[in-house]
Motif scaffolding. Structure first.
Motif, PDB file in Angstrom:
ATOM      1  N   HIS A 107       0.745  -1.162   0.021  1.00 23.09           N
ATOM      2  CA  HIS A 107      -0.132   0.002   0.065  1.00 23.09           C
ATOM      3  C   HIS A 107       0.941   1.222  -0.092  1.00 23.09           C
ATOM      4  O   HIS A 107       2.128   1.038   0.195  1.00 23.09           O
ATOM      5  N   GLY A 108       0.221   2.324  -0.289  1.00 18.00           N
ATOM      6  CA  GLY A 108       0.989   3.655  -0.228  1.00 18.00           C
ATOM      7  C   GLY A 108       0.253   4.826  -0.261  1.00 18.00           C
ATOM      8  O   GLY A 108      -1.145   4.895   0.015  1.00 18.00           O
ATOM      9  N   ARG A 109       0.568   5.882  -0.716  1.00 16.70           N
ATOM     10  CA  ARG A 109      -0.084   7.211  -1.144  1.00 16.70           C
ATOM     11  C   ARG A 109       0.324   8.089  -2.118  1.00 16.70           C
ATOM     12  O   ARG A 109       1.429   7.927  -2.377  1.00 16.70           O
ATOM     13  N   MET A 110      -0.559   8.997  -2.460  1.00 14.21           N
ATOM     14  CA  MET A 110      -0.158   9.882  -3.623  1.00 14.21           C
ATOM     15  C   MET A 110       0.254  11.385  -2.914  1.00 14.21           C
ATOM     16  O   MET A 110      -0.148  11.661  -1.854  1.00 14.21           O
ATOM     17  N   VAL A 111       1.420  11.715  -3.301  1.00  8.58           N
ATOM     18  CA  VAL A 111       1.923  13.164  -3.198  1.00  8.58           C
ATOM     19  C   VAL A 111       2.056  14.012  -4.233  1.00  8.58           C
ATOM     20  O   VAL A 111       1.929  13.649  -5.422  1.00  8.58           O
ATOM     21  N   LEU A 112       1.858  15.059  -3.884  1.00  2.13           N
ATOM     22  CA  LEU A 112       2.347  16.055  -4.933  1.00  2.13           C
ATOM     23  C   LEU A 112       3.958  16.426  -5.042  1.00  2.13           C
ATOM     24  O   LEU A 112       4.520  17.236  -4.248  1.00  2.13           O
ATOM     25  N   ALA A 113       4.439  16.361  -6.537  1.00  4.25           N
ATOM     26  CA  ALA A 113       5.832  16.819  -6.744  1.00  4.25           C
ATOM     27  C   ALA A 113       6.071  17.857  -7.235  1.00  4.25           C
ATOM     28  O   ALA A 113       5.248  18.143  -8.289  1.00  4.25           O
ATOM     29  N   TYR A 114       7.242  18.354  -7.300  1.00  3.00           N
ATOM     30  CA  TYR A 114       7.498  19.604  -8.336  1.00  3.00           C
ATOM     31  C   TYR A 114       8.929  19.879  -8.279  1.00  3.00           C
ATOM     32  O   TYR A 114       9.650  19.177  -7.245  1.00  3.00           O
ATOM     33  N   SER A 115       9.300  20.769  -8.782  1.00  2.00           N
ATOM     34  CA  SER A 115      10.684  21.198  -8.921  1.00  2.00           C
ATOM     35  C   SER A 115      11.047  22.338  -8.190  1.00  2.00           C
ATOM     36  O   SER A 115      10.474  23.530  -8.647  1.00  2.00           O
TER      37      SER A 115
END
Length: 334
Positions: A107-115
């Motif tokens: 299992h896991g989760r979604m994250v918001l990625a950026y530079s």
């Protein structure tokens, strides 16, 4: 788990052959079609499996729905199918008769990625709370600013891609902002091969374990956590996810599959199934035994996604498991 097996799991495939006394290579084979998000966990496990058994693993990593269509409509031989959304087994494979059971093992989760450099170049507001990994309260307003783009894949091929519009729907429900789903969808662009975060697009939703590994290797890559009502991490909120998020996708493209299939929002979890027409069933069962053993748990703990130990099956699926697998799983709800 033996010390030898622990050592194998810490080595690359080449080093295994040089360091450990492995079983002689054989002409026996195992064919796995799986999510790309399992690469870091499965590669050392497959190397250990080949070393221990001599069985050669043919590993195919791609978008989970792409893999599903390759082994059904495409006619590709496959023993084990491991998608990034266990619902792809329950809704696509099982109703069409391609698999009888679904083992939910990670299992896991979604994250918001950026530079960081990309945001600075566009003079965008900070998306992270100062000194924290948590997203600022108005993160969704930043993503819908003029000129901001959100990179995404093809939702017809990949759960990582179809979870983006699900997140948009959950954000609208959580923040109660009218038309937020459509506004966010307008900023979604294709992040095809060669597209770079911070250049061709500004933000991307990613699995946390993948984001963590990328951030470790690249200090410019950052990510923030979203509320549990949005990040699809909490099994206890599956009813909420299902009520507020859904996508409708093409079926498998075979006469045994529905033309379109509705996928409701659920917590992020990886599943694995033995295909009914698997050409190497005994070899596949042996790999399942390793995946569900302490060796598999160790590889998932080291590389992600996080293991579910013992792995879970539905009460209806438990009786369909090979007998040797039943002691390694737990029935959901117990």
């Amino acid at each position: 788990m033996s010390r030898a097996l622990i050592l194998i799991l810490t080595l690359t495939s080449a080093a295994v052959a040089q360091t450990m006394k492995c079983a002689p290579p054989s002409n026996r084979q195992l064919i796995i079609y799986r999510a790309g998000s399992l690469t870091r966990a499965f590669q050392p496990l497959e190397a250990a499996f080949t070393c221990q058994t001599g069985i050669q693993v043919k590993d195919q990593a791609m978008g989970s729905l792409d893999a599903g269509r390759q082994i059904t409509a495409g006619g590709q031989a496959c023993d084990l199918y491991a998608p990034a959304d266990y619902m792809d087994i329950d809704l696509f494979m099982k109703p069409a008769g391609y698999a009888n059971f679904d083992i939910v093992f990670a299992h896991g989760r979604m994250v918001l990625a950026y530079s960081a450099n990309g945001l600075a170049a566009k003079k965008l507001p900070p998306v992270a709370e100062p000194g924290q990994s948590k997203a600022v309260a108005n993160w969704y307003e930043i993503l819908t600013m003029p000129g901001v783009t959100i990179g995404g894949g093809n939702p017809f091929l990949d759960p990582g891609a179809y979870r983006a519009p699900m997140i948009f729907q959950l954000a609208e429900a959580y923040y109660k902002v009218p038309n937020l789903y459509n506004n966010m969808l307008e900023h979604l662009v294709s992040s095809g091969q060669g597209a770079t975060l911070g250049k061709q697009f500004d933000f991307q939703f990613s699995y946390e374990h993948n984001a963590r590994a990328t951030a470790t290797a690249n200090p410019d890559y950052r990510y923030v956590d979203l509320p549990d009502e949005i990040n699809m991490s909490d099994p206890a909120q599956d009813t909420y996810y299902e009520q507020h998020a859904v996508v409708v996708l093409p079926g498998l493209g075979t006469s045994r599959s529905a033309r379109t299939i509705e996928i409701p929002g659920t917590h992020v979890a990886w599943g694995i199934a033995l295909m009914n027409d698997a050409p190497n069933k005994e070899n596949a069962i042996k790999f399942l035994q390793m995946l569900l053993s302490p060796a598999g748990t160790a590889s998932l703990n080291e590389n992600g996604p996080a293991p579910i130990s013992p792995a879970l099956v539905s009460p209806a699926d438990f009786g369909k498991l090979p007998e040797s697998i039943r002691p390694l799983v737990k029935t959901m709800g117990k």
